[in-house]
Write a protein that holds these residues in place. Structure first.
Motif, mmCIF file in Angstrom:
data_model
loop_
_atom_site.group_PDB
_atom_site.id
_atom_site.type_symbol
_atom_site.label_atom_id
_atom_site.label_comp_id
_atom_site.label_asym_id
_atom_site.label_seq_id
_atom_site.Cartn_x
_atom_site.Cartn_y
_atom_site.Cartn_z
ATOM 1 N N ARG A 141 0.950 -1.185 -0.112
ATOM 2 C CA ARG A 141 -0.018 -0.019 -0.115
ATOM 3 C C ARG A 141 0.890 1.123 -0.045
ATOM 4 O O ARG A 141 0.342 2.236 -0.724
ATOM 5 C CB ARG A 141 -0.926 -0.087 1.147
ATOM 6 C CG ARG A 141 -1.734 1.269 1.268
ATOM 7 C CD ARG A 141 -2.580 1.283 2.564
ATOM 8 N NE ARG A 141 -1.925 1.115 3.587
ATOM 9 C CZ ARG A 141 -1.651 2.374 4.473
ATOM 10 N NH1 ARG A 141 -1.353 3.206 3.944
ATOM 11 N NH2 ARG A 141 -0.873 1.964 5.428
ATOM 12 N N THR A 171 -11.428 -0.860 -1.917
ATOM 13 C CA THR A 171 -11.756 -2.256 -1.903
ATOM 14 C C THR A 171 -13.159 -2.566 -1.300
ATOM 15 O O THR A 171 -14.080 -3.878 -1.418
ATOM 16 C CB THR A 171 -10.826 -2.893 -0.730
ATOM 17 O OG1 THR A 171 -9.447 -2.894 -1.118
ATOM 18 C CG2 THR A 171 -11.207 -4.450 -0.567
ATOM 19 N N VAL A 185 -8.868 -2.224 7.473
ATOM 20 C CA VAL A 185 -7.612 -2.262 7.134
ATOM 21 C C VAL A 185 -6.650 -2.085 7.975
ATOM 22 O O VAL A 185 -5.531 -2.978 8.090
ATOM 23 C CB VAL A 185 -7.696 -1.258 6.030
ATOM 24 C CG1 VAL A 185 -6.122 -0.939 5.528
ATOM 25 C CG2 VAL A 185 -8.495 -1.345 4.823
ATOM 26 N N THR A 241 -8.862 -6.907 -1.442
ATOM 27 C CA THR A 241 -7.931 -6.187 -1.068
ATOM 28 C C THR A 241 -6.500 -6.450 -2.081
ATOM 29 O O THR A 241 -6.121 -5.531 -2.462
ATOM 30 C CB THR A 241 -7.329 -6.209 0.458
ATOM 31 O OG1 THR A 241 -8.687 -6.153 1.107
ATOM 32 C CG2 THR A 241 -6.482 -5.437 0.910
ATOM 33 N N LEU A 257 -7.302 2.724 0.242
ATOM 34 C CA LEU A 257 -7.421 1.271 0.009
ATOM 35 C C LEU A 257 -8.983 0.731 0.518
ATOM 36 O O LEU A 257 -9.351 -0.143 -0.346
ATOM 37 C CB LEU A 257 -6.274 0.596 0.766
ATOM 38 C CG LEU A 257 -6.370 -0.992 0.520
ATOM 39 C CD1 LEU A 257 -6.379 -1.435 -0.912
ATOM 40 C CD2 LEU A 257 -5.182 -1.534 1.485
#
Lengths: 91, 91
Positions: free
Chosen positions: B17, B31, B38, B56, B27
């Motif tokens: 990431r 996702t 996360v 992810t 993210l």
DNA sequence: CGATAATGACAATGATCGTTGACATTTTTC
DNA sequence: GAAAAATGTCAACGATCATTGTCATTATCG
């Protein structure tokens, strides 16, 4: 083998279990999960939890890995052990 | 990279990431999960569910694969694309 | 064939998930 | 250093998990 979806993992695990001649109950006991869970996993359970999956794979002599999505298409695994074995076996 | 435990996956995802310059929120949005999730995943959440993990990884350009536990030690991935590229680039 | 093992499915249960919203604590940027 | 962004943490909530126990349906073996 590549795991794009839960069903891929399920099929893979079922095949491997049969290869080893284990029943679902056998695998469940060794892994410490319920047989119902193994049934669901092999059917492609998307909600299966990571630790249970890792424990299951471990009992089957399998390992999980993560690679670049592109790499997984163009970077095949080369079994060096097998290459060495079969090229040095000449008595 | 090999994933032996949830923490391995977490570290790997966090590194990737950051490589892509994404925030946890970025993210999470891409996702379709919560930022809290996360955070937990990157911390090594053993109970993370497979489908969320797959989604992810996909957003990070990563793919999941399963190999023989022994194989994962002795069957390195060979990047044929890179080999071809670097051996044919002579102008 | 008959018996036994293996698999698939269901409901009920307590436990845990992932989410939202909020606030505290870094870390980054100007 | 001040402001803003990013990250970490918590509680409450509805949703879903994984388990146990049970029964039906296939496979497998004698």
């Amino acid at each position: 083998m590549n795991v794009r979806a839960a069903k891929d993992l399920g099929a893979l695990i079922r095949d491997r279990r049969n290869e080893l001649g284990l029943t679902q109950q056998n695998l469940a006991d060794k892994t410490g999960v319920s047989r119902v869970w193994v049934v669901a996993l092999e059917k492609g359970k998307p909600s299966a939890q990571l630790d249970l999956i890792l424990r299951t794979l471990h009992q089957l002599g399998l390992a999980l890995s993560v690679d670049s999505a592109k790499a997984s298409l163009f970077t095949p695994r080369i079994d060096l052990g097998e290459i060495i074995r079969s090229t040095t076996k000449q008595a």
